[in-house]
Design an enzyme around this catalytic site. Structure first.
Site, PDB file in Angstrom:
ATOM      1  N   GLY A  79       0.826  -1.220   0.000  1.00  0.00           N
ATOM      2  CA  GLY A  79       0.000   0.000   0.000  1.00  0.00           C
ATOM      3  C   GLY A  79       0.851   1.256   0.000  1.00  0.00           C
ATOM      4  O   GLY A  79       1.845   1.325   0.717  1.00  0.00           O
ATOM      5  N   VAL A  99      16.989   8.421  -0.510  1.00  0.00           N
ATOM      6  CA  VAL A  99      17.830   7.321  -1.004  1.00  0.00           C
ATOM      7  C   VAL A  99      18.651   7.814  -2.205  1.00  0.00           C
ATOM      8  O   VAL A  99      19.874   7.619  -2.272  1.00  0.00           O
ATOM      9  CB  VAL A  99      16.953   6.102  -1.413  1.00  0.00           C
ATOM     10  CG1 VAL A  99      17.766   5.066  -2.185  1.00  0.00           C
ATOM     11  CG2 VAL A  99      16.308   5.468  -0.181  1.00  0.00           C
ATOM     12  N   ARG A 109       0.849  -4.853  -5.186  1.00  0.00           N
ATOM     13  CA  ARG A 109       0.877  -6.023  -4.305  1.00  0.00           C
ATOM     14  C   ARG A 109       1.087  -7.208  -5.246  1.00  0.00           C
ATOM     15  O   ARG A 109       0.213  -7.502  -6.061  1.00  0.00           O
ATOM     16  CB  ARG A 109      -0.442  -6.168  -3.548  1.00  0.00           C
ATOM     17  CG  ARG A 109      -0.766  -4.988  -2.635  1.00  0.00           C
ATOM     18  CD  ARG A 109      -1.871  -5.343  -1.675  1.00  0.00           C
ATOM     19  NE  ARG A 109      -2.408  -4.176  -0.972  1.00  0.00           N
ATOM     20  CZ  ARG A 109      -1.847  -3.622   0.109  1.00  0.00           C
ATOM     21  NH1 ARG A 109      -0.728  -4.110   0.604  1.00  0.00           N
ATOM     22  NH2 ARG A 109      -2.409  -2.589   0.694  1.00  0.00           N
ATOM     23  N   ASP A 166       5.213  -5.320   5.909  1.00  0.00           N
ATOM     24  CA  ASP A 166       5.771  -6.650   6.186  1.00  0.00           C
ATOM     25  C   ASP A 166       5.775  -7.575   4.966  1.00  0.00           C
ATOM     26  O   ASP A 166       6.701  -8.369   4.800  1.00  0.00           O
ATOM     27  CB  ASP A 166       5.120  -7.301   7.414  1.00  0.00           C
ATOM     28  CG  ASP A 166       3.679  -7.672   7.190  1.00  0.00           C
ATOM     29  OD1 ASP A 166       3.058  -7.116   6.270  1.00  0.00           O
ATOM     30  OD2 ASP A 166       3.167  -8.527   7.948  1.00  0.00           O
ATOM     31  N   SER A 207       6.294  -6.678   1.916  1.00  0.00           N
ATOM     32  CA  SER A 207       7.451  -6.231   1.123  1.00  0.00           C
ATOM     33  C   SER A 207       8.753  -6.729   1.752  1.00  0.00           C
ATOM     34  O   SER A 207       9.697  -7.105   1.041  1.00  0.00           O
ATOM     35  CB  SER A 207       7.477  -4.703   1.065  1.00  0.00           C
ATOM     36  OG  SER A 207       6.189  -4.199   0.830  1.00  0.00           O
ATOM     37  N   THR A 249       4.219   2.344   5.769  1.00  0.00           N
ATOM     38  CA  THR A 249       2.818   1.876   5.799  1.00  0.00           C
ATOM     39  C   THR A 249       2.055   2.772   6.769  1.00  0.00           C
ATOM     40  O   THR A 249       2.587   3.141   7.821  1.00  0.00           O
ATOM     41  CB  THR A 249       2.699   0.409   6.256  1.00  0.00           C
ATOM     42  OG1 THR A 249       1.327   0.176   6.656  1.00  0.00           O
ATOM     43  CG2 THR A 249       3.593   0.043   7.420  1.00  0.00           C
ATOM     44  N   ASP A 309      -0.226   1.814   8.598  1.00  0.00           N
ATOM     45  CA  ASP A 309      -0.754   1.008   9.706  1.00  0.00           C
ATOM     46  C   ASP A 309       0.085   1.069  10.984  1.00  0.00           C
ATOM     47  O   ASP A 309      -0.409   0.726  12.058  1.00  0.00           O
ATOM     48  CB  ASP A 309      -0.888  -0.467   9.279  1.00  0.00           C
ATOM     49  CG  ASP A 309      -1.802  -0.651   8.078  1.00  0.00           C
ATOM     50  OD1 ASP A 309      -2.689   0.199   7.887  1.00  0.00           O
ATOM     51  OD2 ASP A 309      -1.613  -1.624   7.320  1.00  0.00           O
ATOM     52  N   ASP A 352       2.249  -0.946  11.986  1.00  0.00           N
ATOM     53  CA  ASP A 352       2.155  -2.269  12.611  1.00  0.00           C
ATOM     54  C   ASP A 352       3.451  -3.074  12.527  1.00  0.00           C
ATOM     55  O   ASP A 352       3.419  -4.300  12.646  1.00  0.00           O
ATOM     56  CB  ASP A 352       1.002  -3.059  11.974  1.00  0.00           C
ATOM     57  CG  ASP A 352       1.183  -3.232  10.462  1.00  0.00           C
ATOM     58  OD1 ASP A 352       2.057  -2.562   9.876  1.00  0.00           O
ATOM     59  OD2 ASP A 352       0.447  -4.044   9.864  1.00  0.00           O
ATOM     60  N   ARG A 405     -18.197  14.861  13.866  1.00  0.00           N
ATOM     61  CA  ARG A 405     -18.704  15.192  15.203  1.00  0.00           C
ATOM     62  C   ARG A 405     -19.702  16.354  15.139  1.00  0.00           C
ATOM     63  O   ARG A 405     -20.694  16.373  15.877  1.00  0.00           O
ATOM     64  CB  ARG A 405     -17.559  15.526  16.164  1.00  0.00           C
ATOM     65  CG  ARG A 405     -18.052  15.633  17.592  1.00  0.00           C
ATOM     66  CD  ARG A 405     -16.934  15.874  18.564  1.00  0.00           C
ATOM     67  NE  ARG A 405     -16.281  14.664  19.022  1.00  0.00           N
ATOM     68  CZ  ARG A 405     -16.820  13.773  19.856  1.00  0.00           C
ATOM     69  NH1 ARG A 405     -18.054  13.932  20.280  1.00  0.00           N
ATOM     70  NH2 ARG A 405     -16.144  12.725  20.249  1.00  0.00           N
ATOM     71  N   MET A 434      -8.698   2.672   8.958  1.00  0.00           N
ATOM     72  CA  MET A 434      -7.836   1.589   8.459  1.00  0.00           C
ATOM     73  C   MET A 434      -6.863   1.119   9.537  1.00  0.00           C
ATOM     74  O   MET A 434      -6.881   1.617  10.663  1.00  0.00           O
ATOM     75  CB  MET A 434      -7.073   2.056   7.217  1.00  0.00           C
ATOM     76  CG  MET A 434      -7.882   1.958   5.939  1.00  0.00           C
ATOM     77  SD  MET A 434      -6.819   2.298   4.511  1.00  0.00           S
ATOM     78  CE  MET A 434      -7.885   1.754   3.179  1.00  0.00           C
ATOM     79  N   ARG A 492      -5.505  -2.397   9.021  1.00  0.00           N
ATOM     80  CA  ARG A 492      -5.441  -3.851   8.762  1.00  0.00           C
ATOM     81  C   ARG A 492      -5.737  -4.619  10.051  1.00  0.00           C
ATOM     82  O   ARG A 492      -6.839  -4.465  10.581  1.00  0.00           O
ATOM     83  CB  ARG A 492      -4.073  -4.244   8.198  1.00  0.00           C
ATOM     84  CG  ARG A 492      -4.126  -5.540   7.406  1.00  0.00           C
ATOM     85  CD  ARG A 492      -2.764  -5.871   6.840  1.00  0.00           C
ATOM     86  NE  ARG A 492      -2.421  -5.056   5.713  1.00  0.00           N
ATOM     87  CZ  ARG A 492      -2.791  -5.328   4.451  1.00  0.00           C
ATOM     88  NH1 ARG A 492      -3.493  -6.389   4.195  1.00  0.00           N
ATOM     89  NH2 ARG A 492      -2.435  -4.556   3.470  1.00  0.00           N
ATOM     90  N   GLY A 516     -11.475  12.643  20.840  1.00  0.00           N
ATOM     91  CA  GLY A 516     -12.412  12.599  21.972  1.00  0.00           C
ATOM     92  C   GLY A 516     -13.508  11.566  21.799  1.00  0.00           C
ATOM     93  O   GLY A 516     -14.658  11.796  22.193  1.00  0.00           O
ATOM     94  N   LYS A 538     -26.055   8.407  30.831  1.00  0.00           N
ATOM     95  CA  LYS A 538     -25.274   9.515  31.412  1.00  0.00           C
ATOM     96  C   LYS A 538     -25.699  10.854  30.833  1.00  0.00           C
ATOM     97  O   LYS A 538     -25.164  11.898  31.186  1.00  0.00           O
ATOM     98  CB  LYS A 538     -23.780   9.300  31.115  1.00  0.00           C
ATOM     99  CG  LYS A 538     -23.095   8.329  32.045  1.00  0.00           C
ATOM    100  CD  LYS A 538     -21.596   8.357  31.764  1.00  0.00           C
ATOM    101  CE  LYS A 538     -21.009   6.973  31.620  1.00  0.00           C
ATOM    102  NZ  LYS A 538     -19.745   6.926  30.916  1.00  0.00           N
TER     103      LYS A 538
END
Ligand code: F6P
Length: 321
Positions: free
Chosen positions: A11, A23, A72, A103, A105, A126, A128, A130, A155, A170, A172, A186, A212
């Site tokens: 992604g 690079v 991908r 991961d 990749s 990414t 994510d 993650d 909101r 998102m 994953r 919030g 409440k």
């Protein structure tokens, strides 16, 4: 090492261009040639290579997406696919590779080295966040800010119509985006896959919230939680009879100009990746931990699990009273 390749895979994430730029320009500063591999591993297998100089990456630091394009690539999960990719790299005289992605990749890069001795360094890109071994991944901060600005708008409507809103973000299988935007926005509740409340508990939370005196609520649902926002909204609104809506933020979270934080992170890690290759390091990811660049074996990035912070979960609960 005289010639290295750089590719983006999986992604897209805001800040990937800043990493490519770092690079290319670090390579130029060190006197090595940098070859851009287009369309990730799919393009590698087709030999889609182009030489990149400092001017090729001008005016890209602020752009979202990836100028190298991404894909991908299922074929690269097979030894046959990797053998084709490796032969194309060898034909082009590419001795090392910088892989910017997540991961999936990194799996590709790891096996490319194991099977064909192509030296690779991973750069975590990414939204994510993650990946184990780095506090932040490139694109995460931008995605969180993009989602947050959408949540702030929703909101307004939730409050005006006295409605319950479920907003799916998102991530994953991970809840990092959900937790951050939930606290910053919030939210009344944050549902993440790592420590899932049952749907029965969610129904109870919503009922308590109404008792409440809350007339509107925002519940953030990570896409990896119990089938996502649509399912949660459906179950909860049926059980409570409340007027509820769902909003799935989707790919809007992947695009846009990277934040300053993502540009700086990408610049540091792109630079560190080239230096790592030139220092003889490979099969590692360059990451950031406690403000410093670190090198983490690639396999650890998917074998070990980066957990969400318990303290953040507690904080979210305390503040949602
Ligand atoms: O990994 C980034 C990500 O946006 C995830 O958050 C999401 O689950 C996935 O990619 C979506 O992938 P695609 O764009 O291929 O549908």
């Amino acid at each position: 090492m005289k010639r290295i390749g750089v590719l983006t895979s999986g992604g897209d994430a805001p800040g990937m261009n800043a990493a490519i730029r770092a690079v290319v320009r670090t390579g130029a500063a060190k006197g090595i040639e940098v070859i851009g591999v287009r369309r990730g591993y799919a393009g590698m297998m087709d030999g889609e290579f182009e030489t990149l100089g400092p001017r090729s990456v001008a005016n890209t630091v602020q752009r979202g997406g990836t100028i190298l394009l991404t894909a991908r690539c299922k074929a690269f999960y097979t030894p046959e696919g990797r053998a084709i990719g490796a032969s194309k790299l060898k034909e082009a005289g590419i001795e090392g590779l910088v892989v910017i992605g997540g991961d999936g990749s990194f799996h590709g890069a790891h096996y490319l080295e194991l099977e064909h001795d192509i030296k690779s360094v991973g750069v975590p890109g990414t939204i994510d966040n993650d990946l184990y071994g780095t506090d932040y991944t490139i694109g995460y901060d931008t995605a969180v800010n993009t989602a947050l600005s959408a949540i702030d708008r929703i909101r307004d409507t939730a409050a005006s119509h006295e409605r319950l809103f479920f907003i799916e973000v998102m991530g994953r299988h991970a809840g990092f985006i959900a937790l951050d935007v939930g606290i910053a926005g919030g939210a009344e509740e944050i549902l993440i896959p790592e420590r899932p409340e049952s749907l029965e508990q969610v129904i109870e939370i919503v009922r308590e919230s109404a008792k409440k005196g809350k007339t509107s609520s925002i519940i953030i649902v990570a896409e990896g939680y119990e089938g996502g926002g649509l399912k949660v909204m459906d179950t909860v609104s049926k059980a409570t009879g409340l007027d509820a809506r769902v909003s799935i933020l989707g790919h809007v979270q992947r695009g846009g100009s990277p934040t300053a934080s993502d540009r700086v992170l990408a610049s540091r890690l792109g630079n560190a990746a080239v230096i790592a290759l030139l220092d003889g390091k490979s099969d590692v990811m360059v990451g950031i931990h406690a403000g410093e660049v670190v090198h983490v074996p690639l396999h650890e990035t998917w074998e070990k699990k980066k957990d969400v912070s318990l303290e953040m979960r507690e904080l979210a609960k305390t503040l949602a009273m």
